[in-house]
Each structure stands twice: as structure tokens, then as C-alpha cells.
Design a protein around this motif. Structure first.
Motif, PDB file in Angstrom:
ATOM      1  N   UNK A 160     -73.084  67.392 -73.662  1.00  0.00           N
ATOM      2  CA  UNK A 160     -74.455  67.853 -73.486  1.00  0.00           C
ATOM      3  C   UNK A 160     -75.231  66.894 -72.580  1.00  0.00           C
ATOM      4  N   UNK A 161     -74.992  65.602 -72.733  1.00  0.00           N
ATOM      5  CA  UNK A 161     -75.642  64.598 -71.883  1.00  0.00           C
ATOM      6  C   UNK A 161     -75.226  64.773 -70.428  1.00  0.00           C
ATOM      7  N   UNK A 162     -73.944  65.033 -70.195  1.00  0.00           N
ATOM      8  CA  UNK A 162     -73.469  65.278 -68.832  1.00  0.00           C
ATOM      9  C   UNK A 162     -74.124  66.525 -68.254  1.00  0.00           C
ATOM     10  N   UNK A 163     -74.290  67.552 -69.065  1.00  0.00           N
ATOM     11  CA  UNK A 163     -74.936  68.778 -68.612  1.00  0.00           C
ATOM     12  C   UNK A 163     -76.395  68.510 -68.225  1.00  0.00           C
ATOM     13  N   UNK A 164     -77.102  67.762 -69.035  1.00  0.00           N
ATOM     14  CA  UNK A 164     -78.497  67.435 -68.737  1.00  0.00           C
ATOM     15  C   UNK A 164     -78.585  66.582 -67.472  1.00  0.00           C
ATOM     16  N   UNK A 165     -77.716  65.585 -67.347  1.00  0.00           N
ATOM     17  CA  UNK A 165     -77.725  64.749 -66.143  1.00  0.00           C
ATOM     18  C   UNK A 165     -77.414  65.568 -64.898  1.00  0.00           C
ATOM     19  N   UNK A 166     -76.488  66.503 -65.004  1.00  0.00           N
ATOM     20  CA  UNK A 166     -76.151  67.352 -63.865  1.00  0.00           C
ATOM     21  C   UNK A 166     -77.334  68.228 -63.459  1.00  0.00           C
ATOM     22  N   UNK A 207     -81.807  58.108 -57.130  1.00  0.00           N
ATOM     23  CA  UNK A 207     -81.680  58.658 -58.475  1.00  0.00           C
ATOM     24  C   UNK A 207     -80.398  59.471 -58.637  1.00  0.00           C
ATOM     25  N   UNK A 208     -80.038  60.208 -57.615  1.00  0.00           N
ATOM     26  CA  UNK A 208     -78.787  60.967 -57.674  1.00  0.00           C
ATOM     27  C   UNK A 208     -77.609  60.008 -57.836  1.00  0.00           C
ATOM     28  N   UNK A 209     -77.607  58.923 -57.069  1.00  0.00           N
ATOM     29  CA  UNK A 209     -76.537  57.944 -57.188  1.00  0.00           C
ATOM     30  C   UNK A 209     -76.472  57.317 -58.569  1.00  0.00           C
ATOM     31  N   UNK A 210     -77.616  56.992 -59.135  1.00  0.00           N
ATOM     32  CA  UNK A 210     -77.659  56.396 -60.459  1.00  0.00           C
ATOM     33  C   UNK A 210     -77.171  57.374 -61.527  1.00  0.00           C
ATOM     34  N   UNK A 211     -77.547  58.627 -61.405  1.00  0.00           N
ATOM     35  CA  UNK A 211     -77.112  59.629 -62.377  1.00  0.00           C
ATOM     36  C   UNK A 211     -75.611  59.908 -62.266  1.00  0.00           C
ATOM     37  N   UNK A 212     -75.088  59.886 -61.055  1.00  0.00           N
ATOM     38  CA  UNK A 212     -73.645  60.070 -60.875  1.00  0.00           C
ATOM     39  C   UNK A 212     -72.883  58.905 -61.506  1.00  0.00           C
ATOM     40  N   UNK A 213     -73.394  57.707 -61.348  1.00  0.00           N
ATOM     41  CA  UNK A 213     -72.766  56.547 -61.977  1.00  0.00           C
ATOM     42  C   UNK A 213     -72.774  56.703 -63.498  1.00  0.00           C
ATOM     43  N   UNK A 214     -73.885  57.183 -64.044  1.00  0.00           N
ATOM     44  CA  UNK A 214     -73.964  57.409 -65.489  1.00  0.00           C
ATOM     45  C   UNK A 214     -72.946  58.450 -65.942  1.00  0.00           C
ATOM     46  N   UNK A 215     -72.796  59.503 -65.168  1.00  0.00           N
ATOM     47  CA  UNK A 215     -71.814  60.542 -65.518  1.00  0.00           C
ATOM     48  C   UNK A 215     -70.392  59.980 -65.476  1.00  0.00           C
ATOM     49  N   UNK A 216     -70.095  59.180 -64.472  1.00  0.00           N
ATOM     50  CA  UNK A 216     -68.760  58.585 -64.371  1.00  0.00           C
ATOM     51  C   UNK A 216     -68.473  57.704 -65.587  1.00  0.00           C
ATOM     52  N   UNK A 217     -69.454  56.929 -66.027  1.00  0.00           N
ATOM     53  CA  UNK A 217     -69.249  56.055 -67.185  1.00  0.00           C
ATOM     54  C   UNK A 217     -69.085  56.873 -68.463  1.00  0.00           C
ATOM     55  N   UNK A 218     -69.826  57.963 -68.610  1.00  0.00           N
ATOM     56  CA  UNK A 218     -69.666  58.821 -69.787  1.00  0.00           C
ATOM     57  C   UNK A 218     -68.286  59.470 -69.794  1.00  0.00           C
ATOM     58  N   UNK A 219     -67.832  59.925 -68.628  1.00  0.00           N
ATOM     59  CA  UNK A 219     -66.490  60.506 -68.529  1.00  0.00           C
ATOM     60  C   UNK A 219     -65.434  59.454 -68.878  1.00  0.00           C
ATOM     61  N   UNK A 220     -65.655  58.221 -68.464  1.00  0.00           N
ATOM     62  CA  UNK A 220     -64.749  57.130 -68.813  1.00  0.00           C
ATOM     63  C   UNK A 220     -64.674  56.952 -70.326  1.00  0.00           C
ATOM     64  N   UNK A 221     -65.809  57.065 -70.986  1.00  0.00           N
ATOM     65  CA  UNK A 221     -65.831  56.931 -72.437  1.00  0.00           C
ATOM     66  C   UNK A 221     -65.130  58.107 -73.113  1.00  0.00           C
ATOM     67  N   UNK A 222     -65.325  59.307 -72.584  1.00  0.00           N
ATOM     68  CA  UNK A 222     -64.699  60.494 -73.178  1.00  0.00           C
ATOM     69  C   UNK A 222     -63.182  60.428 -73.068  1.00  0.00           C
ATOM     70  N   UNK A 247     -64.647  52.831 -64.857  1.00  0.00           N
ATOM     71  CA  UNK A 247     -65.715  51.826 -64.767  1.00  0.00           C
ATOM     72  C   UNK A 247     -65.645  51.145 -63.402  1.00  0.00           C
ATOM     73  N   UNK A 248     -64.437  50.853 -62.939  1.00  0.00           N
ATOM     74  CA  UNK A 248     -64.274  50.261 -61.611  1.00  0.00           C
ATOM     75  C   UNK A 248     -64.771  51.207 -60.524  1.00  0.00           C
ATOM     76  N   UNK A 249     -64.471  52.477 -60.685  1.00  0.00           N
ATOM     77  CA  UNK A 249     -64.947  53.481 -59.727  1.00  0.00           C
ATOM     78  C   UNK A 249     -66.469  53.517 -59.726  1.00  0.00           C
ATOM     79  N   UNK A 250     -67.082  53.446 -60.907  1.00  0.00           N
ATOM     80  CA  UNK A 250     -68.541  53.463 -61.004  1.00  0.00           C
ATOM     81  C   UNK A 250     -69.148  52.226 -60.339  1.00  0.00           C
ATOM     82  N   UNK A 251     -68.516  51.070 -60.504  1.00  0.00           N
ATOM     83  CA  UNK A 251     -69.018  49.855 -59.869  1.00  0.00           C
ATOM     84  C   UNK A 251     -68.939  49.935 -58.348  1.00  0.00           C
ATOM     85  N   UNK A 252     -67.841  50.443 -57.836  1.00  0.00           N
ATOM     86  CA  UNK A 252     -67.701  50.595 -56.386  1.00  0.00           C
ATOM     87  C   UNK A 252     -68.727  51.599 -55.865  1.00  0.00           C
ATOM     88  N   UNK A 253     -68.918  52.681 -56.602  1.00  0.00           N
ATOM     89  CA  UNK A 253     -69.910  53.687 -56.202  1.00  0.00           C
ATOM     90  C   UNK A 253     -71.311  53.085 -56.203  1.00  0.00           C
TER      91      UNK A 253
END
Length: 84
Positions: free
Chosen positions: A7-13, A38-53, A60-66
Motif C-alpha cells: 500500500x505504501x508503494x502504491x501511495x508513493x507511486x 522529489x521523484x528521485x527521493x520517492x523512487x529511492x524510497x520505493x527501492x528500499x521498500x522493495x528490498x525489505x519485501x 540498498x546499493x542500487x538505491x545509494x547509487x541512484x
């Protein structure tokens, strides 16, 4: 827990689409830059949530590079606009 993360990913998207609209429609260049950041920051948040899922730490490394690429692009765009 996973459904809350989905649901968080859906809201961020959804908010990413709103930021893209602001980037296209923004009355000033600074509004557009902030929207793209803001788009970049939200994409980073989505990547980290996907990493957790998926329980994968390399996302996390991909999110840091992004984040580094997004920050560098923001600096370059800001300097370019300042010179004009």
C-alpha cells in the motif's frame, strides 16, 4: 506487514505521478527542479521498500547509487540554470 508495504508503494507511486505533473506544469524552473528531486527521493524510497519485501540487500546499493546520480544531476542542473 507486506500488504502495508505494498500500500505504501502504491501511495508513493501515485505521488510520483503528481510530482511529474508538477514538473511538466510548474510555473517556474525551481518548481520543476524540486519536483524532479522529489521523484528521485520517492523512487529511492520505493527501492528500499522493495528490498525489505524481497529480503535482498543489494537493492540498498542500487538505491545509494541512484541517490548519488540524482544528487549529481540536481547540482549540474542548478549550475546550468544559474549560468543562464
Amino acid at each position: 506487514m507486506i500488504s502495508l508495504l505494498n500500500f505504501t508503494i502504491l501511495i508513493l507511486s501515485t505521488t510520483i505521478f503528481l510530482c511529474v505533473y508538477r514538473a511538466i506544469k510548474g510555473p517556474t524552473i525551481s518548481d520543476r527542479i524540486i519536483a524532479i528531486n522529489l521523484v528521485g527521493t520517492k523512487v529511492i524510497s520505493i527501492i528500499i521498500i522493495v528490498s525489505f519485501i524481497f529480503h535482498e540487500s543489494y537493492f540498498i546499493d542500487v538505491a545509494l547509487v541512484y541517490a548519488l546520480i540524482s544528487f549529481s544531476a540536481s547540482i549540474i542542473i542548478s549550475k546550468t540554470i544559474k549560468e543562464q
